[in-house]
Design an enzyme around this catalytic site. Structure first.
Site, mmCIF file in Angstrom:
data_model
loop_
_atom_site.group_PDB
_atom_site.id
_atom_site.type_symbol
_atom_site.label_atom_id
_atom_site.label_comp_id
_atom_site.label_asym_id
_atom_site.label_seq_id
_atom_site.Cartn_x
_atom_site.Cartn_y
_atom_site.Cartn_z
ATOM 1 N N ARG A 277 -8.271 8.534 3.714
ATOM 2 C CA ARG A 277 -9.238 7.479 3.401
ATOM 3 C C ARG A 277 -10.038 7.091 4.640
ATOM 4 O O ARG A 277 -11.277 7.015 4.601
ATOM 5 C CB ARG A 277 -8.503 6.247 2.855
ATOM 6 N N LYS B 262 0.819 -1.216 0.000
ATOM 7 C CA LYS B 262 0.000 0.000 0.000
ATOM 8 C C LYS B 262 0.856 1.271 0.000
ATOM 9 O O LYS B 262 0.357 2.359 -0.309
ATOM 10 C CB LYS B 262 -0.971 0.016 1.181
ATOM 11 N N ASP B 263 2.152 1.147 0.347
ATOM 12 C CA ASP B 263 3.045 2.311 0.364
ATOM 13 C C ASP B 263 3.691 2.589 -0.983
ATOM 14 O O ASP B 263 4.347 3.617 -1.150
ATOM 15 C CB ASP B 263 4.156 2.115 1.399
ATOM 16 N N ARG C 23 2.306 5.300 17.702
ATOM 17 C CA ARG C 23 0.900 5.729 17.703
ATOM 18 C C ARG C 23 0.164 5.207 18.931
ATOM 19 O O ARG C 23 -0.645 5.923 19.537
ATOM 20 C CB ARG C 23 0.215 5.261 16.428
ATOM 21 N N CYS D 189 -2.138 11.252 -2.062
ATOM 22 C CA CYS D 189 -2.439 11.175 -0.633
ATOM 23 C C CYS D 189 -3.551 12.138 -0.232
ATOM 24 O O CYS D 189 -4.075 12.064 0.868
ATOM 25 C CB CYS D 189 -1.176 11.461 0.172
#
Length: 364
Positions: A180, A125-126, A204, A291
């Protein structure tokens, strides 16, 4: 039963001796001459980000690879190269503000193109939708759970499994770096507030524990690979939160003209992952998103009948960052038509979405 889903691939039982011969020849050349004459010398250099998740993924990939070619393991054929990427260096700004897609791969791909590494391991996904010239996606590994997870702060607990967001009080602050995820949550709960929260998984979680926000969202695949699946307060169904294209898939890039490594990697290709990744990345390519554009894409291979050929089912999503517009559609077809299905669904979504969503992307 044939599990190729329409994609031709070599049999590991046939390939393995040939690949071991290649490795043995490379080792003999290296021992004799200390280099190579147009072919690889060992060790093979593997590029990766230095985050805990990236390293876990890279080492799992190498373990899988050496199962198919044990002689490579026995001779210590791989050397890990950790590369600090722009996406890792800058943590206080959104990716869109510092260059957009591909910032977790830019420096890695520069090293690959320059020959400083031989192949590179990524969270799919990156990766940018279009790879730099001369580089190819040579291998996709079996997909881990693609769903997103909602992680609640210490003062909150899940209340209704059918309404995961009900655990969030009115006006709750959600730490998030993904437009998203933000758009899909705001479409359902416009009262929520969002603040930037970036960093690796543990960073995080630490910020959440420190009450910098009331909740955050992470890919379940990453939590599972780090042995932290229990940290997910609620796992969000793809019908509620469409995942990112490629989420949960590890991809390996190499130089296009490196036939030896491409042959080696073909032995461990997961062909279901290749089919769904092809569909999802074709969807992205058609939408030309960055992005700044909330885009989701999630494909599955679903058996039509027991023992029958599977069907590829692809869901796509386009939204505004503030959640005021959200369009979600699906398409199904044969797995060998994955690219066509992705392009067709992408064109449909783009045609029926407001122009300003994409104009903002292009002018940003």
């Amino acid at each position: 039963m044939d599990t190729s889903y329409g994609f031709s691939h070599p049999s590991p039982a046939v390939l393995s001796p040939a690949l071991q011969e290649i490795a043995a020849e490379a080792a003999a050349r290296q021992k004799k001459a200390g280099g190579h004459s147009g072919r690889h010398s060992l060790p093979l250099r593997v590029g990766t980000r230095g985050s805990p998740l990236a390293l876990v993924q890279t080492r799992a990939f190498l373990t899988t690879l050496t199962k198919f070619c044990p002689v490579l393991r026995d001779m210590g054929a791989f050397q890990e190269h950790q590369i600090n990427t722009t996406g890792d260096q800058v943590q206080n700004r959104r990716l869109a503000e510092i260059g957009g897609k591909g910032l977790f791969a830019k420096e890695i791909h520069e090293a690959l193109a320059d020959g400083r590494i031989d192949f590179a391991v990524h969270s799919l996904k990156d990766l940018e939708t279009t790879l730099p010239p001369g580089l190819v996606l040579a291998c996709t590994l079996k997909r881990e759970d693609a769903r997103d997870a909602l992680i609640l702060g210490p003062s909150l607990t899940p209340t209704d499994p059918d309404d995961p967001y009900s655990a969030l009080p009115q006006g709750a602050m959600v730490g998030c770096a993904s437009v998203r995820r933000q758009a899909q949550m705001l479409h359902v709960r416009p009262d929520l507030k969002f603040g930037l929260l970036r960093g690796n998984v543990q960073t995080r979680l630490d910020k959440l524990a420190g009450r910098q926000c009331d909740a955050t969202l992470l890919a379940l695949a990453g939590l599972k690979r780090l042995g932290m699946a229990e940290r997910a307060s609620v796992v969000l169904a793809p019908t509620m939160m469409v995942p990112a294209a490629g989420q949960g898939i590890v991809g390996v890039t190499v130089r296009e003209d490196d036939i030896e490594l491409r042959e080696l990697l073909s032995a461990i290709e997961d062909y279901e992952a290749r089919a769904v990744a092809t569909a999802e990345r074709a969807l992205l390519a058609e939408l030309d998103g960055s992005c700044r554009t909330p885009i989701g894409g999630y494909a599955q291979l679903i058996p039509v009948v027991a023992g029958g050929a599977p069907e590829l089912h692809l869901t796509g999503l386009v939204a505004r960052e503030d959640g005021s517009f959200l369009l979600k559609r699906a398409i199904s077809g044969a797995p060998e038509d994955a690219a066509r299905l992705g392009h067709e669904l992408g064109r449909s979504l783009r045609r029926d979405s407001p122009d300003d969503i994409f104009e903002e992307t292009l002018s940003a």
